[in-house]
Design an enzyme around this catalytic site. Structure first.
Site, mmCIF file in Angstrom:
data_model
loop_
_atom_site.group_PDB
_atom_site.id
_atom_site.type_symbol
_atom_site.label_atom_id
_atom_site.label_comp_id
_atom_site.label_asym_id
_atom_site.label_seq_id
_atom_site.Cartn_x
_atom_site.Cartn_y
_atom_site.Cartn_z
ATOM 1 N N ASP A 29 32.052 36.846 47.463
ATOM 2 C CA ASP A 29 32.333 37.331 48.822
ATOM 3 C C ASP A 29 31.805 38.760 48.973
ATOM 4 O OD1 ASP A 29 34.185 38.298 46.965
ATOM 5 O OD2 ASP A 29 35.790 38.502 48.438
ATOM 6 N N HIS A 260 36.110 46.051 39.515
ATOM 7 C CA HIS A 260 36.711 44.728 39.373
ATOM 8 C C HIS A 260 35.670 43.653 39.042
ATOM 9 C CE1 HIS A 260 40.383 46.447 40.947
ATOM 10 N NE2 HIS A 260 39.791 46.775 42.087
#
Length: 336
Positions: A29, A260
């Site tokens: 995403d 992340h």
């Protein structure tokens, strides 16, 4: 069930712990940190990137597809297919979109031309099923967003979990605070039903939670160094990170950016830089703790049945070699 600590060591201490042409699909995403991970993947010659599949999360699914197409072109791999995924969670409804973290366009509001080519005619779930069927036991999937597409692939083909080689997931907050609320991490919160389907599917899964990824960041000094170096994509990444860094300061008091998605990518190519514990993981799908990931570590023999019994354990990243991962990430991001 043996749920003790394990170190997944591929036997190589330097470089990528991979054979030549390891097949990879990135479900994504993008997203600033997704963009870092994707560009790192394209700079890893041991990887054969079969395609990107897109999902909502940091941006809408439509914007994720545009960004994925752009990143393939920027990386110099315009022919890598991009298959668009679901625009909403499994149960329907309005998807959670974190453009306040990544900018309206998902790329830190850096102005870029539109992609020159179009998305695949296949849906993400169709693409995933077809590639795993074509290369049984060979395809690794790196999942960087909500797990909707993987859940749909599992629902389309009951043998998907047994045919995929490995799924490496960024998601969850294991025995730590979430980043959406005290209970939940964003990717799992974005589609908790899908996450529970994937975690209980029986596939070979490694999950890297934010209890791991928040141990690693690029500091302001690192970002300055990145912007001034001669890396192939370093200027673009540095420009994207300005928006991302400002959000970290406002949200977490962190002067820098968490890594992340890059850290989760490292778990694909350098699993030896982490230790893991095995256990069954379930996801809360209702109530105030929706999206919470809870792991049965196998420390107790339960007297009766419970929602964790009968499912296959997965590998949960437990510790990380912070210095080793940071060194790897910075080398990739600054690679000429």
């Amino acid at each position: 069930m043996d749920c003790g600590m394990e170190n997944c060591n591929g036997g190589i201490s330097n470089g990528d712990v991979l054979g030549k042409h390891e097949k990879l699909i990135i479900d994504t995403d993008p997203g600033i940190d997704d963009s870092m991970a994707i560009l790192m993947a394209f700079q890893t010659p041991e990887l054969e990137i079969l395609g990107l599949t897109t999902v909502f999360g940091n941006v809408s699914t439509q914007d994720a597809t545009r960004n994925a197409l752009l990143l393939c072109e920027i990386a110099g791999f315009p022919d890598v297919p991009v298959a668009e995924g679901s625009s909403e969670p499994l149960k329907g409804g309005i998807p959670r979109v974190a453009d306040f973290v990544h900018g309206k366009n998902g790329l830190g509001d850096v102005s870029l031309p539109p992609p020159s080519r179009k998305k695949s005619e296949k849906s993400a779930a169709e693409f995933l099923d077809e590639k795993v069927e074509e290369y049984p036991g060979e395809v690794t999937i790196l999942a960087l967003g909500p797990l909707t597409n993987l859940a749909l692939a599992i629902k389309r083909d009951s043998s998907f979990a047994s045919k995929v080689k490995k799924i490496v997931i960024l998601g969850g907050a294991f025995f730590s605070l979430g980043n959406v609320n005290p209970a939940a991490e964003a990717n799992i919160y974005g589609d908790p039903e899908a996450a529970d389907v994937v975690f209980t599917s029986g596939a070979d899964i490694t999950v890297v939670g934010i209890n791991i990824t928040t141990q690693l960041k690029l500091s302001d000094d690192d970002l300055l160094e990145l912007g001034n170096c001669k890396g192939k994509h370093s200027k673009l990444i540095s420009d994207m990170c300005k928006f991302y860094r400002d959000w970290h300061v406002k949200s977490d008091g962190v002067y820098g950016v968490y890594l992340h998605d890059p850290v989760s990518f490292v778990a694909v190519v350098r699993p030896d830089l982490f230790t893991y514990k095995k256990g069954v993981v379930r996801v809360e799908t209702q109530g105030i703790c929706v999206g919470h990931t809870l792991m049965d570590q196998g420390l107790k023999r339960w007297n009766g049945s419970n929602p964790w019994v009968g499912y296959s354990p997965i590998s949960v990243a437990w510790t990380v070699d912070v210095e080793g991962v940071l060194e790897y990430v910075k080398a990739k991001l600054m690679k000429p």
